[in-house]
Every structure is written in C-alpha cells, then in structure tokens.
Design an enzyme around this catalytic site. Structure first.
Site, PDB file in Angstrom:
ATOM      1  N   SER A   1      21.779   6.965  -4.127  1.00  0.00           N
ATOM      2  CA  SER A   1      22.111   5.850  -3.338  1.00  0.00           C
ATOM      3  C   SER A   1      21.559   4.416  -3.854  1.00  0.00           C
ATOM      4  O   SER A   1      22.032   3.422  -3.717  1.00  0.00           O
ATOM      5  CB  SER A   1      21.739   5.965  -1.947  1.00  0.00           C
ATOM      6  OG  SER A   1      22.667   6.663  -1.111  1.00  0.00           O
TER       7      SER A   1
ATOM      8  N   HIS B   1      19.717   1.781   5.716  1.00  0.00           N
ATOM      9  CA  HIS B   1      20.272   2.159   4.197  1.00  0.00           C
ATOM     10  C   HIS B   1      21.075   0.972   4.018  1.00  0.00           C
ATOM     11  O   HIS B   1      20.958   0.755   2.405  1.00  0.00           O
ATOM     12  CB  HIS B   1      20.874   3.419   4.497  1.00  0.00           C
ATOM     13  CG  HIS B   1      21.346   4.060   3.255  1.00  0.00           C
ATOM     14  ND1 HIS B   1      22.500   3.539   2.619  1.00  0.00           N
ATOM     15  CD2 HIS B   1      20.710   4.908   2.431  1.00  0.00           C
ATOM     16  CE1 HIS B   1      22.768   4.514   1.434  1.00  0.00           C
ATOM     17  NE2 HIS B   1      21.699   5.303   1.302  1.00  0.00           N
TER      18      HIS B   1
ATOM     19  N   ALA C   1      32.599   9.574  -6.074  1.00  0.00           N
ATOM     20  CA  ALA C   1      32.363   9.531  -7.487  1.00  0.00           C
ATOM     21  C   ALA C   1      33.135  10.380  -8.462  1.00  0.00           C
ATOM     22  O   ALA C   1      33.493  10.087  -9.431  1.00  0.00           O
ATOM     23  CB  ALA C   1      30.854   9.895  -7.640  1.00  0.00           C
TER      24      ALA C   1
ATOM     25  N   ASN D   1      14.352 -18.355  -3.198  1.00  0.00           N
ATOM     26  CA  ASN D   1      13.767 -18.817  -2.003  1.00  0.00           C
ATOM     27  C   ASN D   1      12.495 -18.715  -1.505  1.00  0.00           C
ATOM     28  O   ASN D   1      11.924 -18.931  -0.669  1.00  0.00           O
ATOM     29  CB  ASN D   1      14.625 -18.141  -0.747  1.00  0.00           C
ATOM     30  CG  ASN D   1      14.326 -16.515  -0.589  1.00  0.00           C
ATOM     31  OD1 ASN D   1      13.876 -15.786  -1.534  1.00  0.00           O
ATOM     32  ND2 ASN D   1      14.593 -16.047   0.563  1.00  0.00           N
TER      33      ASN D   1
ATOM     34  N   ASP E   1      28.727   0.546   3.994  1.00  0.00           N
ATOM     35  CA  ASP E   1      27.273   1.209   4.205  1.00  0.00           C
ATOM     36  C   ASP E   1      26.971   1.308   5.920  1.00  0.00           C
ATOM     37  O   ASP E   1      27.952   1.165   6.888  1.00  0.00           O
ATOM     38  CB  ASP E   1      26.313   0.756   3.340  1.00  0.00           C
ATOM     39  CG  ASP E   1      24.999   1.697   2.726  1.00  0.00           C
ATOM     40  OD1 ASP E   1      24.254   2.343   4.001  1.00  0.00           O
ATOM     41  OD2 ASP E   1      25.145   1.944   1.773  1.00  0.00           O
TER      42      ASP E   1
ATOM     43  N   VAL F   1      36.564   5.652 -10.654  1.00  0.00           N
ATOM     44  CA  VAL F   1      35.016   5.247  -9.834  1.00  0.00           C
ATOM     45  C   VAL F   1      34.087   5.518 -11.044  1.00  0.00           C
ATOM     46  O   VAL F   1      33.946   6.286 -11.660  1.00  0.00           O
ATOM     47  CB  VAL F   1      34.915   6.236  -8.776  1.00  0.00           C
ATOM     48  CG1 VAL F   1      33.625   5.961  -7.921  1.00  0.00           C
ATOM     49  CG2 VAL F   1      35.991   6.098  -7.741  1.00  0.00           C
TER      50      VAL F   1
ATOM     51  N   ASP G   1      15.698 -12.598   3.255  1.00  0.00           N
ATOM     52  CA  ASP G   1      16.186 -12.425   2.115  1.00  0.00           C
ATOM     53  C   ASP G   1      17.679 -12.339   1.984  1.00  0.00           C
ATOM     54  O   ASP G   1      18.314 -12.233   0.721  1.00  0.00           O
ATOM     55  CB  ASP G   1      15.645 -11.386   1.155  1.00  0.00           C
ATOM     56  CG  ASP G   1      14.547 -11.794   0.044  1.00  0.00           C
ATOM     57  OD1 ASP G   1      14.677 -13.162  -0.210  1.00  0.00           O
ATOM     58  OD2 ASP G   1      13.782 -11.139  -0.578  1.00  0.00           O
TER      59      ASP G   1
END
Length: 482
Positions: free
Chosen positions: A280, A91, A208, A105, A59, A213, A68
């Site tokens: 996405s 993204h 895809a 956390n 990405d 996939v 995080d």
C-alpha cells in the site's frame, strides 16, 4: 494495503537523511529515506516548474485539517457514508502524504509529487470495509473529473487455481479500461501476504492483476523483498520502498498521545503506522513518479508512462540485496525498483515506443476494437507483461473468405473466433467455451490466416504474444476479404 477491508503491519528500520539535487527542506526530511532510494529529485539541478497533474487517491479519505495537505486538494467525494475530509482509518491520509504533502511549508514532510493536485475519493466505510461498487464508481468519477493518475492501494485476492477465492470482477476491469482509454495512468499495490491465503502469495491482487495497471510490490531499505509482498510472474511490474515508510496521519489518531500534540505524523500514530509497511505504501511512490513524468511531458500516454517507469527501474539482484532476484524481470520486483531519475533520463533520450492507438482491446465482446470495412491495415503492438492480447471485430458475410496476414519478428499467434464469443481467455468462476474457427500458420516472417465464413456475423480476430521480451513488439496486420 486495503483488502477491501484494511491494511498492514509494522517493521523497524534505520532512517537516512535525504540528499537531492534540490533540497528537501521540511523538518522531518531525515525520516524520508524512501525519497532518496527513489532518486526522487536528483534529475533536476533545481526544482523545475512542471505542469500540475491531478492524482486521484481512492482510499479511506483524508484528514481535511492536516497542515501538510492544506491547499493540496482540488476535488473530493465520498462513495460511502461520511465526509471525504474525515479519515477514520488513516490509510488514505498516509498514502496522500507520500504523494503530495506540501514540500515547501516548513512543516512535516515533503510529498514526492511536488506538482500534484489531489483528488480524494473515499470508498472505505467507518468499519474499514470497502465495497467493490464504490471503487468502480470512484474510478469513473476520477476520470470524468480530470485525473491523470489514479492510486489504488487496495485490492481483492487473485487465485487462478481456486475460483471460490478469486475476486475477479469484469466491472472493475471495465472501469480500468475506461480510465486507460481516456489517458489515465492506473497504479495499484500487488497486495500483502497476511491478507492473502498464504504468505508469501504467488499472485498479485486485483486490480493490479488487470491489463494496463502498474502493479507495485515492496522492498526493504536493504533491497531485500519481504515475505509479505505478493509475488507474480506477470502482474508484478515494479517495486518501491515498502518498509519503514514515514508519512502523514489524521490528527485524531494522535489524540491519546500527549507528547504528540500538533504532530500528525506516523511516528505518533497507532502501532500499524509507526514505520508503516506494505505494498500500500510502495504504490503511492510510483503514482507520484508517474505524475512527475506527466508534469515533465504531458503528452505521454499511459502505456508510455508505464514503460518509462518499468524500463527505467534499477534491476534487482543479489548485489542489490535481493538474493532470489537473478537479474532481469522477476516475480519478486518486476522490472526492478523505482528510479525516477532513470525514467526521466530514458524520457530525455527520446527512445519511447509508439503508443498503441487501438487500445484497450484486450478481449472479445465489448472489449474488442471494431475495425472499419475491409481491406484494412493495422499497425499496433503487444507487450507480454502489460498487454499480450489484442482483439479486433471483423464483419464477414456467409461464404466470404477472410484473409489475415500479420508481420512481426516475434512469436505471435493469430486466431479467429466465432460470432457471439465473449472471452478469448478463461476467467476464474466464469464458463469458457473455445469457439475458435480458424488458426494461423507462420510462413517466413508472417503469420497467415484464411477462413471462409460459415455464417454472417461479427468475428473476433485475436493476436496473442506468447513469449516475453523487454520491449513491446510492433506488428502490422493486413486484412482483406475474398
């Protein structure tokens, strides 16, 4: 979704507080309605100790300073200019947070894949464009460095009716085949209408729309399918929540909002990330679910992981909020919406189909599986939705006769192709020659083929499943020479 460019739009929706078999204790848990919808952790009475699984996010990179995501990355590489730990677009950080934000956390949110170790491959340039070459190199890097799952929330337009618009790449397919052959699950978004020639669009994007996939579409919180989520009668395999998704964003994207100091989450980001939408953001949930399945049972093969996720999904129908979904597999949601509890329950039941050890063998030329000298008996399978063609290389001398007998209860066609054949299926923008030299005929429960070779060479024997079925079709192929 990154269309080898960049991403999405925005939608508003109500958010519900999660409830799990073990608690999501993170401060912003109430914003993660999608984890509840996915039945993310309801299978286990308490958080289990699963095998750690490497997941590659190919990405725009991630924010390496995000609290995080700290300690969640085991490998990172940039295939464009810039550091993989700087995400200009946001993204990749959003996608990574859905998959693997630290669930323990006491900050922000919890990623669905609590056993995930992230591998970050940056393939998006600072201007938001992504090269196909970078994606291909990143896939191979991820495989070679231990990834078990790859997330591709990016793609190129598929239009089998217009070769000028279609972005099929044999190199991209080769990279996916390489990943599959080494036991890696590949998950990709089916694409968004606003980045396609029309909305809604009737074809899943590449990758895809490639064999092996898992193509993921989007549903809203009410179960409806938004117009932006691409449809596809074959390559849309599964749906997951794709509206009002809350996740992590790079810290620098909150710099202009004084009220958001120290809060690098999507409600503090640019407009496109506030309650972000798109396929996405549906695909990463399936990616994390695949990692949890592999954490539960590391011996699973990619086709088995796909089967568990797809057949364990909740069927979409008018009763679930999808008026156009008539029940069973459909072009809007594939097998249905992601249900991790359903997939894990199916795994526990022990009803897995056997993995096909001859895969990948999806076409002629370099794609085919070479068989040892005949006689030979092959036991394999075909799946109309994920793998409807198997091709085998067979060496035959001039004047020798090849006999092939395929035993299966389903509708499978058998054909023999001449030496030199490169493809047994046409692909957009590429010349195609029908070089079949023999076709089989059905006799009772068998499909039989006989051919006397006109010349010496490597012939290609194709088995093709031409009708849909819920489960893969097992077959036995016996080959002899006379």
């Amino acid at each position: 979704m990154l269309l080898r460019v960049v991403l999405a739009a925005v939608l508003a929706a109500a958010l519900a507080a999660p409830a799990f078999a073990f608690d999501n204790t993170e401060p912003l848990a109430a914003k993660q309605w999608y984890l509840v919808n996915d039945n993310a952790w309801t299978y286990w009475p308490s958080q289990p100790q699963l095998f750690p699984i490497n997941v590659a996010v190919i990405d725009s990179g991630i924010d390496g300073t995000h609290p995080d995501l700290a300690g969640r990355v085991v490998a990172a590489r940039s295939f464009v200019a810039g550091s993989p730990y700087r995400d200009e677009q946001g993204h990749g950080t959003f996608v990574a947070g859905e998959i693997a934000a630290n669930p323990a956390n006491d900050q922000g949110i919890a990623g669905l894949g609590f056993n995930v170790r992230l591998m970050i491959a940056k393939v998006v340039a600072a201007d938001g464009t992504i090269s196909l070459e970078g994606e291909i190199a990143a896939i191979r890097w991820a495989v070679d460095n231990g990834a078990r799952v790859i997330n591709l929330s990016l793609g190129g337009v598929r239009d089998p009716l217009n070769s000028r618009l279609d972005t099929y790449s044999p190199l991209e397919q080769a990279a996916v085949e390489y990943a599959y052959s080494r036991g890696v699950v590949v998950v990709a978004a089916v694409g968004n209408g606003p980045q396609s020639p029309a909305t809604p669009w009737s074809f899943a994007d590449y990758p895809a729309a490639l064999p092996h996939v898992i193509g993921v579409s989007a549903v809203r919180q009410d179960g409806s399918v938004p117009d932006y989520s691409n449809r596809d009668v074959v390559y849309n395999d599964l749906a997951a929540p794709g509206g009002s998704i809350f996740s992590t964003i790079p810290t620098q994207l909150t710099a202009t909002n004084a009220e958001c100091s120290g809060r690098p989450y999507s409600d503090c980001g640019p407009e496109e990330f506030r309650e972000g939408i798109g396929t996405s953001f549906a695909a990463p949930q399936v990616t994390a679910a695949a990692a949890l399945l592999l954490g539960q049972e590391p011996a699973l093969k990619p086709d088995q992981v796909a089967w568990l996720l797809e057949r364990g999904a909740r069927d979409a129908s008018p009763a679930t909020g999808c008026p156009k979904c008539a029940g069973g597999r459909d072009l809007y949601t594939g097998w249905g919406t992601l249900d991790l509890q359903g997939a894990l329950t199916t795994l526990a039941a022990g009803a897995l189909p056997p993995s096909d050890r001859y895969e990948p063998n999806d076409d002629a030329g370099p794609w085919a599986h070479a068989l040892p000298p005949l006689p030979r008996t092959v036991g394999a399978s075909l799946d109309y939705w994920d793998d409807n063609i198997d091709v085998y290389c067979v060496y035959v001398k001039k004047g020798a006769r090849l006999f092939a007998r395929l035993t299966t209860p389903s509708q499978v066609r058998l054909a023999l192709w001449a030496p030199g054949t490169q493809r047994v299926e046409p692909t957009p923008g590429r010349k195609f020659a029908d070089s079949r030299v023999a076709r089989a005929r059905r006799v009772g429960g068998q499909v039989r083929l006989s051919y006397r070779a006109a010349k010496t060479g490597i012939y290609y024997l194709e088995a093709k499943l031409v009708s849909g079925a819920r489960d893969p079709v097992q077959y036995r192929l016996a080959l002899t020479r006379g």
